[in-house]
Scaffold this motif. Sequence first.
Motif, mmCIF file in Angstrom:
data_model
loop_
_atom_site.group_PDB
_atom_site.id
_atom_site.type_symbol
_atom_site.label_atom_id
_atom_site.label_comp_id
_atom_site.label_asym_id
_atom_site.label_seq_id
_atom_site.Cartn_x
_atom_site.Cartn_y
_atom_site.Cartn_z
ATOM 1 N N UNK A 115 16.295 -17.648 3.211
ATOM 2 C CA UNK A 115 14.917 -17.665 3.695
ATOM 3 C C UNK A 115 14.840 -18.327 5.072
ATOM 4 N N UNK A 116 15.540 -19.446 5.235
ATOM 5 C CA UNK A 116 15.566 -20.154 6.530
ATOM 6 C C UNK A 116 16.209 -19.281 7.603
ATOM 7 N N UNK A 117 17.304 -18.606 7.248
ATOM 8 C CA UNK A 117 17.996 -17.719 8.193
ATOM 9 C C UNK A 117 17.074 -16.595 8.667
ATOM 10 N N UNK A 118 16.383 -15.973 7.720
ATOM 11 C CA UNK A 118 15.503 -14.845 8.043
ATOM 12 C C UNK A 118 14.408 -15.278 9.008
ATOM 13 N N UNK A 119 13.786 -16.434 8.753
ATOM 14 C CA UNK A 119 12.715 -16.937 9.624
ATOM 15 C C UNK A 119 13.237 -17.263 11.015
ATOM 16 N N UNK A 120 14.427 -17.883 11.057
ATOM 17 C CA UNK A 120 15.028 -18.277 12.331
ATOM 18 C C UNK A 120 15.376 -17.050 13.175
ATOM 19 N N UNK A 121 16.025 -16.063 12.559
ATOM 20 C CA UNK A 121 16.431 -14.859 13.291
ATOM 21 C C UNK A 121 15.220 -14.046 13.756
ATOM 22 N N UNK A 122 14.148 -14.083 12.967
ATOM 23 C CA UNK A 122 12.919 -13.382 13.342
ATOM 24 C C UNK A 122 12.344 -13.970 14.626
ATOM 25 N N UNK A 123 12.337 -15.301 14.728
ATOM 26 C CA UNK A 123 11.831 -15.970 15.931
ATOM 27 C C UNK A 123 12.723 -15.696 17.141
ATOM 28 N N UNK A 124 14.044 -15.663 16.913
ATOM 29 C CA UNK A 124 14.983 -15.439 18.014
ATOM 30 C C UNK A 124 14.880 -14.026 18.582
ATOM 31 N N UNK A 125 14.447 -13.068 17.753
ATOM 32 C CA UNK A 125 14.316 -11.678 18.230
ATOM 33 C C UNK A 125 13.278 -11.563 19.349
ATOM 34 N N UNK A 126 12.349 -12.511 19.384
ATOM 35 C CA UNK A 126 11.298 -12.472 20.397
ATOM 36 C C UNK A 126 11.773 -12.986 21.759
ATOM 37 N N UNK A 127 12.983 -13.556 21.813
ATOM 38 C CA UNK A 127 13.523 -14.048 23.083
ATOM 39 C C UNK A 127 14.078 -12.879 23.898
ATOM 40 N N UNK A 128 14.403 -13.152 25.176
ATOM 41 C CA UNK A 128 14.897 -12.070 26.048
ATOM 42 C C UNK A 128 16.352 -11.710 25.718
ATOM 43 N N UNK A 129 16.901 -10.785 26.499
ATOM 44 C CA UNK A 129 18.240 -10.261 26.239
ATOM 45 C C UNK A 129 19.341 -11.317 26.322
#
Length: 199
Positions: free
Chosen positions: A50-64
């Motif tokens: 659950x923590x991984x999913x939330x973290x990766x979701x937020x990181x997807x919003x960062x640039x390339x």
Amino acid sequence: MIPDSNSYFSVPHHFNVYLTSWDPKQTLPSDDELRDMQSVGLKLLTEVKSLEANCLLQLRNLDNDAKAVVDFLKLQSRKVDLVLQHVLEKEVQDGELFAGDQFGGSGVSIISSRPLIINEHVKTHIYLHTELVALLCICQIRTCTPLATDDALETPFWRCELEFSQILDDDIEQLVKASLNVQQKMLKKRKQTIDKQRS
């Protein structure tokens, strides 16, 4: 939660399932009660995922430029998942072991050496080793069909369909993601086989 049995597709896959009969006098557990029934290892794996999913979701919003960081974190999370999976496998499992041969977001299919009791509820531990998924739920046995064999003297096996009666939403999400992942691997393998035949 009881999912709509027609809302998810299933994929063929080999995995382990442990079944324990559920006392028919007992009501099915609520989400909180189901969480309380989880082992320490299972709770830990669920929390980490659950923590991984939330973290990766937020990181997807960062640039390339963040792609390298995301890839590194995915690698780290896979390592943690593998360790937790190993810990889970070392736990003493309650229930009878069956071989699963199909799964999806609505239920699982298992192979049994005997027919199981139709409509019986069973406490179900599911371990999809290659997909790093482990969960606990309550299933209802819907069908048991004998598998045809070439040898008339051979003891017949049964394919039993189990439908989820009580399962956490996060676990359905895990199963759906895993089924899509398995399907992608199957399609990739099929494409490689076709390409090899053509060359």
